[in-house]
Design a protein around this motif. Structure first.
Motif, PDB file in Angstrom:
ATOM      1  N   ASP A  86      19.560  96.337  52.840  1.00  0.00           N
ATOM      2  CA  ASP A  86      20.602  95.382  52.475  1.00  0.00           C
ATOM      3  C   ASP A  86      21.345  95.775  51.208  1.00  0.00           C
ATOM      4  O   ASP A  86      22.549  95.520  51.089  1.00  0.00           O
ATOM      5  CB  ASP A  86      20.009  93.977  52.312  1.00  0.00           C
ATOM      6  N   GLU A  87      20.638  96.365  50.260  1.00  0.00           N
ATOM      7  CA  GLU A  87      21.243  96.744  48.973  1.00  0.00           C
ATOM      8  C   GLU A  87      20.826  98.165  48.631  1.00  0.00           C
ATOM      9  O   GLU A  87      19.780  98.401  48.040  1.00  0.00           O
ATOM     10  CB  GLU A  87      20.818  95.754  47.893  1.00  0.00           C
TER      11      GLU A  87
ATOM     12  N   MET B  20      25.300  97.987  52.040  1.00  0.00           N
ATOM     13  CA  MET B  20      24.352  97.805  53.136  1.00  0.00           C
ATOM     14  C   MET B  20      24.281  99.140  53.848  1.00  0.00           C
ATOM     15  O   MET B  20      25.321  99.706  54.220  1.00  0.00           O
ATOM     16  CB  MET B  20      24.805  96.721  54.118  1.00  0.00           C
TER      17      MET B  20
ATOM     18  N   ARG C   7      24.843  88.962  57.929  1.00  0.00           N
ATOM     19  CA  ARG C   7      23.896  89.347  56.878  1.00  0.00           C
ATOM     20  C   ARG C   7      24.623  90.046  55.737  1.00  0.00           C
ATOM     21  O   ARG C   7      24.348  89.809  54.571  1.00  0.00           O
ATOM     22  CB  ARG C   7      22.838  90.261  57.500  1.00  0.00           C
ATOM     23  N   TYR C   8      25.551  90.927  56.094  1.00  0.00           N
ATOM     24  CA  TYR C   8      26.345  91.620  55.072  1.00  0.00           C
ATOM     25  C   TYR C   8      27.218  90.634  54.290  1.00  0.00           C
ATOM     26  O   TYR C   8      27.234  90.641  53.058  1.00  0.00           O
ATOM     27  CB  TYR C   8      27.205  92.709  55.710  1.00  0.00           C
TER      28      TYR C   8
ATOM     29  N   SER D 282      25.904  93.577  47.856  1.00  0.00           N
ATOM     30  CA  SER D 282      26.515  94.724  48.530  1.00  0.00           C
ATOM     31  C   SER D 282      28.018  94.546  48.668  1.00  0.00           C
ATOM     32  O   SER D 282      28.501  93.471  49.002  1.00  0.00           O
ATOM     33  CB  SER D 282      25.873  94.937  49.902  1.00  0.00           C
TER      34      SER D 282
ATOM     35  N   ASP E 262      26.905  87.477  53.839  1.00  0.00           N
ATOM     36  CA  ASP E 262      26.115  86.531  53.048  1.00  0.00           C
ATOM     37  C   ASP E 262      25.468  87.162  51.813  1.00  0.00           C
ATOM     38  O   ASP E 262      24.945  86.446  50.965  1.00  0.00           O
ATOM     39  CB  ASP E 262      25.016  85.901  53.923  1.00  0.00           C
ATOM     40  N   ASN E 263      25.501  88.480  51.719  1.00  0.00           N
ATOM     41  CA  ASN E 263      24.892  89.170  50.581  1.00  0.00           C
ATOM     42  C   ASN E 263      25.917  89.277  49.450  1.00  0.00           C
ATOM     43  O   ASN E 263      26.981  89.863  49.630  1.00  0.00           O
ATOM     44  CB  ASN E 263      24.425  90.560  51.018  1.00  0.00           C
TER      45      ASN E 263
END
Length: 162
Positions: free
Chosen positions: A8-9, A19, A60-61, A67, A63-64
């Motif tokens: 993720d990071e 990501m 997912r990307y 990244s 919401d991060n």
């Protein structure tokens, strides 16, 4: 979508936190070129498959909060180009124009001729970067100005195509 790795990071493959999506397949062209196993990602091929939907990867990307780019690498993204394109389309449809980097072991000439239609589609999306070139062992790493990281072989370079 089948992948081999998901970070993720990631702070290794691009100058911005990213990501990292490790793609599922590869023809092992670097090994074939050298007549022996040289692939720096060879062990990844034996890793368990991860099944995840493109939609959930994009969410997912988004919401991060750390990244700021997406890197496709691992094995060979162009050997799974349909899923890479689907991810890009979903992300761009969410009004996200962050950098997307595709690490390929193919040469620029191979991409522009063998993947001509995909290459032209990629050029229509904003902020697409391709890292070209096979891994060649025993070369001195060099800093790539586009990626802001060291690449392992003299023939490798990145280019912003859009």
């Amino acid at each position: 979508m089948l992948i081999k790795n998901l970070i993720d990071e990631d702070f290794v493959n691009y100058k911005l936190p990213s990501m990292f999506i490790g793609c599922h397949s590869c023809s092992f062209k670097c090994d074939k070129l050298h007549g022996r196993q040289v692939c720096q990602n060879g062990a990844l091929a034996n890793s368990p498959d991860i099944e995840i939907s493109v939609e959930s990867l994009v969410e997912r990307y988004i919401d991060n909060n750390i990244s700021m780019a997406v890197v496709f690498g691992g094995l060979e993204p162009f050997d799974d180009i349909d899923n890479v394109m689907l991810f890009i389309e979903f992300l761009r449809n969410k009004n996200n124009n962050d950098d997307i980097i595709i690490y390929t072991g193919y040469t620029e000439e191979e991409i522009t001729s063998n993947y001509y239609n995909y290459y032209n589609l990629l050029k229509k999306y904003p902020n697409i970067i391709i890292k070209y070139g096979r891994y060649i062992p025993d070369q001195k790493p060099h800093m790539d100005s586009v990626l802001g990281v060291k690449l392992q072989s003299d023939n490798q370079y990145a280019k912003r195509i859009s």
